[in-house]
Design a protein around this motif. Structure first.
Motif, PDB file in Angstrom:
ATOM      1  N   VAL B  12       1.029  -1.112   0.267  1.00 15.81           N
ATOM      2  CA  VAL B  12      -0.125   0.253  -0.139  1.00 15.81           C
ATOM      3  C   VAL B  12       0.639   1.363   0.275  1.00 15.81           C
ATOM      4  O   VAL B  12       1.527   0.925   0.657  1.00 15.81           O
ATOM      5  N   THR B  22      -3.677  13.563  -3.885  1.00 18.55           N
ATOM      6  CA  THR B  22      -2.754  12.531  -3.515  1.00 18.55           C
ATOM      7  C   THR B  22      -3.818  11.004  -3.504  1.00 18.55           C
ATOM      8  O   THR B  22      -5.357  11.517  -3.276  1.00 18.55           O
ATOM      9  N   GLU B  23      -3.416   9.872  -4.184  1.00 23.34           N
ATOM     10  CA  GLU B  23      -4.725   8.752  -3.898  1.00 23.34           C
ATOM     11  C   GLU B  23      -3.410   7.683  -3.163  1.00 23.34           C
ATOM     12  O   GLU B  23      -2.459   7.487  -3.024  1.00 23.34           O
ATOM     13  N   MET B  24      -4.342   6.476  -2.027  1.00 27.92           N
ATOM     14  CA  MET B  24      -3.825   5.695  -1.420  1.00 27.92           C
ATOM     15  C   MET B  24      -3.918   5.033  -2.416  1.00 27.92           C
ATOM     16  O   MET B  24      -4.912   4.966  -2.825  1.00 27.92           O
ATOM     17  N   ASP B  59      -5.813  -1.060  -0.481  1.00 31.76           N
ATOM     18  CA  ASP B  59      -6.207   0.369   0.085  1.00 31.76           C
ATOM     19  C   ASP B  59      -8.392   0.679   0.208  1.00 31.76           C
ATOM     20  O   ASP B  59      -8.331   1.042   1.572  1.00 31.76           O
TER      21      ASP B  59
ATOM     22  N   SER C  72      -8.482  -4.572   5.410  1.00 31.65           N
ATOM     23  CA  SER C  72      -7.703  -4.925   4.671  1.00 31.65           C
ATOM     24  C   SER C  72      -6.639  -3.786   4.774  1.00 31.65           C
ATOM     25  O   SER C  72      -6.817  -2.739   4.738  1.00 31.65           O
ATOM     26  N   VAL C  74      -2.048  -2.611   5.357  1.00 32.02           N
ATOM     27  CA  VAL C  74      -0.423  -3.465   6.239  1.00 32.02           C
ATOM     28  C   VAL C  74       0.159  -2.118   6.808  1.00 32.02           C
ATOM     29  O   VAL C  74      -0.252  -0.839   6.767  1.00 32.02           O
ATOM     30  N   PHE C  85      -2.426   1.342   6.904  1.00 33.42           N
ATOM     31  CA  PHE C  85      -2.653   1.725   6.111  1.00 33.42           C
ATOM     32  C   PHE C  85      -3.906   1.184   5.300  1.00 33.42           C
ATOM     33  O   PHE C  85      -3.244   0.049   4.698  1.00 33.42           O
ATOM     34  N   GLY C  86      -4.964   0.993   5.205  1.00 34.05           N
ATOM     35  CA  GLY C  86      -5.344   0.408   3.773  1.00 34.05           C
ATOM     36  C   GLY C  86      -7.314   1.075   4.127  1.00 34.05           C
ATOM     37  O   GLY C  86      -7.684   1.910   4.434  1.00 34.05           O
ATOM     38  N   LYS C  87      -8.152  -0.790   4.803  1.00 41.60           N
ATOM     39  CA  LYS C  87      -9.207  -0.244   4.325  1.00 41.60           C
ATOM     40  C   LYS C  87      -9.037  -0.569   6.232  1.00 41.60           C
ATOM     41  O   LYS C  87      -8.730  -1.562   6.810  1.00 41.60           O
ATOM     42  N   ASN C 124      -9.058   3.442   2.107  1.00 39.54           N
ATOM     43  CA  ASN C 124      -8.106   4.251   1.654  1.00 39.54           C
ATOM     44  C   ASN C 124      -8.007   5.270   3.092  1.00 39.54           C
ATOM     45  O   ASN C 124      -6.843   6.377   3.315  1.00 39.54           O
ATOM     46  N   LEU C 144      -7.912   9.328   2.593  1.00 45.18           N
ATOM     47  CA  LEU C 144      -7.837   9.771   1.591  1.00 45.18           C
ATOM     48  C   LEU C 144      -9.311  10.264   1.142  1.00 45.18           C
ATOM     49  O   LEU C 144     -10.595   9.497   0.785  1.00 45.18           O
ATOM     50  N   GLU C 146     -11.122   9.763  -2.416  1.00 44.91           N
ATOM     51  CA  GLU C 146     -11.227   9.715  -3.542  1.00 44.91           C
ATOM     52  C   GLU C 146     -12.619   9.210  -3.790  1.00 44.91           C
ATOM     53  O   GLU C 146     -13.346   8.828  -3.745  1.00 44.91           O
TER      54      GLU C 146
END
Lengths: 289, 289, 289
Positions: B12, B22-24, B59, C72, C74, C85-87, C124, C144, C146
């Motif tokens: 990630v 900015t995007e993950m 993500d 989800s 890491v 970082f993630g969901k 994100n 973030l 998105e």
């Protein structure tokens, strides 16, 4: 620590229908699958059990998404037998496929048996599996009707001992309007040099009734097993019979890895069963893990 | 007992396109994935092998469902090499990404190489991978055309020995109407202080033909590795060239866990290749299990 | 070798709403799930961590496909705490459900608390979890935006020591147009013979503001635990209160396998909260692996 067992079958082969191009296909010998299962000893002879198992399309990467669409249940097992809750193979399903010649594969002549057209694993199911008494055991299954789903109620009784297997099962699939009743009786006898397989099925969907008969034999020759079988189906009130013949062989590379080949012919009779004439043959590899 | 190995990559990072927020993003350094694989010794040097591997969007939780959409196959391996059946990376794919500067990541300038536009893992595939003879090995792959799917036929030959890697691959993607041919030749030389990477690609889609060149270097500095590279693409009959430059670094927290950062610039040339000018940079973390 | 742990919960029961047919349902006591997680020691007190966890519908085989839609991510953990970082579940989510009477199950009266209507696991996301100092710890999370997604920014602080737990959390869910603010303060005190649970929530969606109060108790009686609770919600400017009462029991067959039963009543008040009167009861089995 994790207490779950991963297991599965990856089975890929090529199949040729006489009138179509050769295709690669997943699960010709046994349905490809990936599963997670486990059990926990609760003491006093009681266990908790679960299974989560989904089908795979090995040839295409399971493009419609992985789901636990084969079985998905939690239950309790003990001296009383086992009770399961979730999406479960019906009691009828336990028995119905046991005598299909040619390894119950895509080459089995049993494709023309109306008595195998039942709902196999309804959602929201409950199943009771009895313990074994002197080789005799049985099961009962049903499911809740949510959102107008079909209710499938079934039972089976079977005997297994020495060279003999014999089974009887009945299932009623009931949606809001129609009811279809399936009955099957089948058995096998293992002579050593060959195992004979025989089955009878009776299907009644309202006034339309059909009878099917299946006969076959498995012949072990070392790592090779040959199997052949014949099925005929008669719809009440029609003189034509639907006939199918299948032939196949497996070659065991190990207990877990098998090469296979087979062929099947369905005859060309106008019939109420909506199954077209076809000649199909193919071969493949099945690996279990 | 279960004989399956679970493995995967969770990668990630955040990525910023100069003209966007900015995007993950998942899989900037390596595609995030979860897989199940295993092999069984069948005796006599023969093994059964299988792999079921699907992509992850770490993500967002893989909202389009988990599928075995990367690889999904069963096969046999032995002295003769290995043969696989299912959804498999093509032989061309084995080679084509080997020299992409900046770790073959989302920051690699190779994004502008038309020779990387091939079909990577067709359904219903068959692949043969040869054994190695004195550092030389090869592979051949093709697939059945079911439902009008594209047939992708490919081969590769490569040499690996000491500081040298060299490879050659060719793939033809043929749908009912069109045919696209991909050819690539590439190599690396490891000087110790740096590893040079170079690749040539030629793509022909009917009368439209393009040539791409890639050059780069990886420089190891303890736990840090720097990588930089340049790619240019020329479409026959057009004087403009599409250029891309990438730069990145990895920092190994362990063999399995890596921090990374990178940037890439694609130049602003009107081109037949449909790739817009962009400047992209980002950083992230990759963990393998 | 694989370094991943498989784990999950399979929870199936039957639930009856007074005005509807009995249904089988997955996750009445705890959401059914299947997950893959792991951590790697990087030395110097640092670890890499990951988790991939998806929800299951055990009753129907997860027909909408298995996804990693719960968590989800890491991340890295160390003396500084943990960053992911993630969901990821938000920091508010860490705290908000901690005092729900009747085991935070489908029978909990907390169903009428507007302060539990927050976004639980945005895509994100980034989360920081602090280390513990003398029983005090906290967390911060955001994500973030998105594709116009809602941004959920949250923090929590909690104390755990001896018989006491106390927590405070705040979350702001902001889409392009509206902003909803959630605040909760809650605590438990374990007297041994019983554990008291109390919570306060305040929700502000523009000018519409609501306050909810929850009180309950868990009473352990050997392998059985009884729980009961009451929740009331008041919307500013309305005199009616929304009231809910729940009651339940668990019976531990083991640490991992639990039988449960419960009931809940929501009162019949015209309300701005859009929650209808209902009486619900059910029972089931939950197995963790």
């Amino acid at each position: 620590q994790s207490s779950v067992t991963l297991y599965g079958i990856v089975d890929v082969g090529v199949i040729k229908n006489k009138d179509a191009a050769t295709e690669m296909s997943s699960g010709l010998l046994s349905g490809s699958r990936l599963g997670f299962k486990g059990s926990e000893d609760l003491g006093g002879g009681l266990s908790a059990v679960f299974k989560l198992e989904g089908g795979l399309a090995v040839d295409t990467g399971t493009p419609d998404a992985f789901k636990f669409n084969r079985e998905s249940y939690v239950g309790l097992a003990g001296g009383f037998g086992e009770i399961r809750f979730g999406k479960i193979w019906t009691a009828y399903d336990d028995i119905a496929w046991n005598v299909n010649p040619v390894f119950d594969s895509a080459f089995s002549p049993a494709v023309v048996r109306p008595s195998l057209g039942f709902e196999g694993n309804p959602n929201n199911g409950i199943k009771y599996v009895s313990p074994e008494f002197g080789g005799v055991s049985g099961a009962f299954s049903t499911n809740l009707r949510e959102g107008g789903a079909t209710r499938s109620t079934a039972f089976q009784v079977k005997y297994e001992g020495g060279p003999i297997y014999a089974g009887l099962a009945h299932q009623i699939d009931k949606d809001g309007v129609d009811e279809t009743k399936y009955t099957t009786v089948n058995g096998t006898y293992d002579f050593g040099a060959a195992k004979l397989l025989a089955g009878y099925g009776r299907t009644a969907e309202g006034s339309v009734k059909a009878t099917d008969l299946s006969i076959g034999a498995d012949v072990p020759l070392g790592a090779v097993t040959l199997s052949a079988g014949y099925v005929q189906t008669k719809v009440d009130g029609f003189s034509e019979r639907l006939r199918s013949f299948g032939l196949g062989a497996t070659y065991d590379l190990s207990k877990r890895t098998v090469l296979y080949a087979g062929a099947r012919k369905v005859n060309d009779t106008t019939s109420d069963l909506g199954i077209a004439a076809e000649t199909t043959y193919g071969l493949g590899i099945k690996h279990s893990f």
